[in-house]
Design an enzyme around this catalytic site. Structure first.
Site, PDB file in Angstrom:
ATOM      1  N   GLU A  58       0.850  -1.479   0.370  1.00 16.93           N
ATOM      2  CA  GLU A  58       0.365   0.073   0.161  1.00 16.93           C
ATOM      3  C   GLU A  58       0.729   1.401  -0.389  1.00 16.93           C
ATOM      4  O   GLU A  58       1.286   2.137  -0.927  1.00 16.93           O
ATOM      5  CB  GLU A  58      -0.967  -0.599   1.129  1.00 16.93           C
ATOM      6  N   HIS A 107       4.085  -2.058   8.032  1.00 17.36           N
ATOM      7  CA  HIS A 107       3.030  -1.529   6.862  1.00 17.36           C
ATOM      8  C   HIS A 107       3.356  -0.417   6.686  1.00 17.36           C
ATOM      9  O   HIS A 107       4.387   1.169   8.013  1.00 17.36           O
ATOM     10  CB  HIS A 107       2.107  -1.718   7.276  1.00 17.36           C
TER      11      HIS A 107
END
Length: 542
Positions: A59, A78
């Site tokens: 992402e 992340h």
């Protein structure tokens, strides 16, 4: 060889990114098979990715992880699609983690996030939309969000830092905090060194052309570094060209002001590389006593790689093979008291351009290693040298006699071999064919029947013989691969036997019973109650 693995994959196509960007992992990094790395993740040299780690740049991206950093079990990295931080290279990143940083078990680094160099992020702590400056310590179960932590700050366990005023009031890291972090980093270095030898997992895109000179260091050199660090000593390096070596005028290599094994190994490799035509030695320093505890040469001019350190005073370099034409049977038999092994040794040393000397010691001086020189050998011819050895044996039949090989350029000894021990008689050998004068009638003894072994190396057998002659007891120690790398040996007890031959046979049996273990012998002076030598005699076949 670099092998593709399913846990290192390209990022999947998404509405905001259709490019299938794969991780880029340095060849020296270690990535465990039970971790997952996805997308544009850039992992630098000597990074450790432990089991259960999830690094997903699918992402937010890219991610950067600096050299010598450790990501421990269960950590998650992340990033959000939106938001970036500026890395040290002035490029935008979703997550930037600097050099020499430790991300502990179950920690979460969620981008946009920046973690600087030399940081420690504790167990289950979370960094989100924040910057953590260089040298910070974040302890367990802390939350850092929407703030910038100044360099060198300490975040206590359980602390929640969500506004800049809280961040600015944090205390500085103390020396005891740094000691705690250094201990964790040292342990991670040991694990990485072990893991990289047992299981190498690299990305498909890791370059096989990356410079990795770690193989240039002998295992004994690396083991010495670990021993020094384990005892709290500092490590340094020095170099000298041939002229300075002869006058013992050494120059220091670049300073190694660190206690991290990986950085010290890298510094050693750099010193060897930069001074490839010179002598390089490893220094161990006791900073409290302000004295040196170790000086050992790890490279000599002409070496292609770092020379392994000898565990006793015998040269570790193998003697060159002698061409059959060198046997020269026309020269006749050796003079009285000189064995065929001694003749072979002399010829080998002469073929290397070495100078040869002879020394002697009675039983008392032999036990204290206080040798006297025999008559100086002026000639460099084989017949004259053998004659000098025979004369020394003849004049001192009740002494130990040894032959010394000397490198005339480096001014150092490259071989020491006992060629005669007191108390064993032999029959005179013919000498007329080589024209040497008959030694005195008292020269009727020479070295005892040589001890041999079908499994132990010649230098090991010679070391055992010397220890037995000195009255030392011989003990064994064992280590598997893991214990060997951490220098945690198990005691095997005293080796039974009164003679060198009996001890050699006992050791052969011990090695045969432990083919998958490292085995070393310990020579112990029982009167002084101290170790006189430690010598590795067996490595497991891999």
């Amino acid at each position: 060889m670099i092998v593709a693995q399913s846990n290192v994959t390209a990022s999947p196509p998404t509405p905001w990114s259709q490019s299938l960007v794969e991780p880029k992992i340095h060849a020296s990094a270690y990535v465990h098979a039970f971790s997952n790395i996805i997308g544009d993740v850039r992992i630098d040299a000597n990074v450790t990715i432990s089991p259960g780690v999830s690094i997903r740049a699918d992402e937010g991206n890219p991610f950067a992880i600096g050299a010598n950093t450790s990501i421990q079990d269960g950590a998650v990295i992340h990033g959000l699609e939106q938001g970036r931080v500026l890395g040290d290279d002035n490029q935008p990143y979703s997550v930037w983690i600097g050099k020499n940083t430790s991300i502990a078990h179950m920690a979460i680094i969620h981008g946009p996030a920046y973690v600087g160099n030399d940081c420690f992020i504790g167990l289950r702590s979370t960094i989100f939309n924040a910057r953590v400056g260089d040298g910070c310590m974040v302890m367990m179960h802390a939350l850092i969000q929407d703030v910038e932590i100044p360099p060198g700050k300490y975040v206590p366990s359980g602390t929640i830092v969500t506004n800049q005023q809280q961040a600015d009031r944090l205390s500085d890291v103390l020396p005891e905090d740094l000691k705690f972090a250094a201990g964790i980093i040292s342990t991670n270095d040991a694990f990485r060194a072990n893991d990289r030898r047992t299981e190498q997992h690299h990305s498909p895109l890791a370059s096989s052309t990356n410079d990795d000179r770690s193989s240039s260091l002998a295992p004994d050199v690396i083991a010495n570094v670990r021993n020094l660090l384990a005892q709290g000593y500092r490590v340094g390096t020095e170099h000298a060209d041939k002229r300075r070596f002869q006058t013992s005028s050494w120059n220091s290599c670049a300073s190694l002001n660190t206690n991290r094994e990986s950085e010290i190994i890298s510094g050693l490799e750099n010193c060897l590389h930069e001074h490839s035509g010179e002598y390089v030695r490893l220094i161990g320093i006791d900073t409290r006593a302000k004295r040196r505890v170790l000086e050992t040469i790890i490279q000599r001019p002409g070496d292609r790689a770092a020379a392994p350190m000898a565990t006793d005073r015998l040269s570790s370099a193998p003697a060159p093979s002698i061409h059959p034409s060198c046997d020269l049977p026309s020269r006749g038999a050796a003079p009285t008291g000189v064995t065929d092994d001694t003749v072979t040794l002399v010829r080998q040393l002469l073929s290397q351009g070495s100078q040869i000397a002879v020394e002697r010691a009675d039983k008392r001086r032999f036990q204290t290693s206080s040798w006297h020189s025999c008559d100086r050998i002026e000639s460099q011819t084989e017949t004259a040298i053998l004659s000098a050895i025979a004369n020394c044996i003849g004049n001192h039949p009740n002494d130990y006699i040894r032959v010394i090989g000397v490198d005339p350029h480096a001014k150092r000894r490259i071989a020491e071999k006992i060629v005669h021990r007191p108390g064993v008689a032999i029959s005179p050998a013919p000498i007329a064919s080589i024209g040497l004068s008959q030694p005195a009638p008292t020269s009727v003894s020479h070295s005892s029947t040589p001890v041999t072994s079908s499994t132990l190396a010649l230098d090991v057998v010679e070391t055992i013989s010397r220890l037995v002659a000195q009255g030392c007891a011989i003990f064994t120690e064992f280590a598997d691969e893991r214990r060997y790398k951490s220098n945690a040996w198990e005691t095997g007890g005293k080796v039974g036997g009164r003679t060198a031959a009996e001890i050699v046979r006992a050791l052969e049996s011990i090695v045969s019973d432990r083919p998958k273990s490292y085995v070393r012998i310990i020579g112990v002076d029982q009167q002084a109650k101290k170790r006189t030598i430690e010598k590795l005699i067996h490595r497991p076949v891999k």
